[in-house]
Scaffold this active site. Sequence first.
Site, mmCIF file in Angstrom:
data_model
loop_
_atom_site.group_PDB
_atom_site.id
_atom_site.type_symbol
_atom_site.label_atom_id
_atom_site.label_comp_id
_atom_site.label_asym_id
_atom_site.label_seq_id
_atom_site.Cartn_x
_atom_site.Cartn_y
_atom_site.Cartn_z
ATOM 1 N N GLN A 179 0.024 3.434 -14.580
ATOM 2 C CA GLN A 179 -0.139 2.981 -13.193
ATOM 3 C C GLN A 179 1.186 2.824 -12.464
ATOM 4 O O GLN A 179 1.301 3.124 -11.284
ATOM 5 C CB GLN A 179 -0.915 1.659 -13.179
ATOM 6 C CG GLN A 179 -1.013 0.987 -11.845
ATOM 7 C CD GLN A 179 0.147 0.041 -11.561
ATOM 8 O OE1 GLN A 179 0.754 -0.494 -12.486
ATOM 9 N NE2 GLN A 179 0.478 -0.147 -10.295
ATOM 10 N N CYS A 238 -3.105 3.324 -6.880
ATOM 11 C CA CYS A 238 -2.831 3.844 -8.229
ATOM 12 C C CYS A 238 -4.047 4.512 -8.851
ATOM 13 O O CYS A 238 -3.949 5.609 -9.411
ATOM 14 C CB CYS A 238 -2.327 2.714 -9.119
ATOM 15 S SG CYS A 238 -3.359 1.232 -9.088
ATOM 16 N N HIS A 261 -3.732 2.695 -16.573
ATOM 17 C CA HIS A 261 -5.127 2.563 -16.156
ATOM 18 C C HIS A 261 -5.973 3.674 -16.787
ATOM 19 O O HIS A 261 -5.508 4.811 -16.933
ATOM 20 C CB HIS A 261 -5.250 2.696 -14.633
ATOM 21 C CG HIS A 261 -4.688 1.546 -13.866
ATOM 22 N ND1 HIS A 261 -4.222 0.386 -14.447
ATOM 23 C CD2 HIS A 261 -4.529 1.373 -12.517
ATOM 24 C CE1 HIS A 261 -3.798 -0.448 -13.495
ATOM 25 N NE2 HIS A 261 -3.963 0.136 -12.326
ATOM 26 N N SER A 276 -0.616 -4.281 -15.470
ATOM 27 C CA SER A 276 0.500 -3.760 -14.667
ATOM 28 C C SER A 276 0.119 -3.539 -13.217
ATOM 29 O O SER A 276 0.982 -3.510 -12.339
ATOM 30 C CB SER A 276 1.009 -2.445 -15.266
ATOM 31 O OG SER A 276 -0.037 -1.485 -15.340
#
Length: 341
Positions: free
Chosen positions: A321, A134, A248, A164
């Site tokens: 993400q 990710c 993120h 997450s």
Amino acid sequence: MEDMKKIAIVGATGAVGEEILNVLDELNFPVESILPLASAKSVGSEIEFRGKTFKVKELTQSVFKENPVDIAFFSAGGNISAKYAKYAVECGAVVIDNTSHFRMDKNVPLVVPECNSEDIKDWEKTGIIANPNCSTIQMVHVLKPLDDIFNLKRVDVSTYQAASGAGKEGMEELVQGMQSFFAFKLDEFEAKAFPYTLALNLIPQIDVFNENGYTKEELKMVYETQKILHKKLEISATCVRVPVLRSHSEAITMHFEKDVNVVKVREILSKAPSVKVIDDIENKKYPMPLFTSNTNETYVGRIRHDINHKNILHLWCVADQIRVGAATNAVRIAQKWLELI
């Protein structure tokens, strides 16, 4: 792309599996049917897709023979992909794998369609296309268009990764930790998804440590980026888990062969696929997790020269993400694959 495709989702009840369904629908992917697969404990539960209901089946060695599909998305962990992906391929499916298991296999293309869609042509070597980590995906969205113009030499990145990244369990644990805080019981809270309590905390460790002091997550960013960009870049990463539910963030420093012009950088990134520039510091506008969740783009801001060197650039980027870093990239791989076959 008119032909409708039969789709399997391994890990259909997980956070990424559920998001793949949403993205397939949003991007108008030509779906004939969905085969939701999970562990035995989820068998019998139901998922809905475009007004139809599909029952979750158990992932077994024979399930793809009994229920042939065209595309199988795997999002249930590396060990599951290692064991079961071959059975999907043997039954004629292309596997798009969201785990780390196949990423560094030299015969498996590792693809971010906005950066190296041409690599998808190698899918027939193994029948598998790997989806990168990710944090790598959102970073290369930014690196690739700038590398093409200024010739990138080195990258230093610090990540601020949301709960997450550890799936549903991670998000639930963060919420439970905050509930414990407001009940004045945070000192009694026991972390399970993370090495320490994430609520009101930062954890400078994602995945296990390697002998060189880098974590597995940090090394993924190094080697995956090199493979995607087909370039032996110098890269160093520090990955940190933060008490954010979703999306993120990354602070990226890039060293180029050529001097960079910030105005031109903004122009390049504003035209780059799947990138949105939000960079208006006078009005305090920059990307933040709260406003980028549930979107399919990588957001970039705080674009600035290094104080001492004109060939060094700093910026901030944020992306969801679960979507950009997993589900959306996987579905976009499938779209590009359809264009090839």
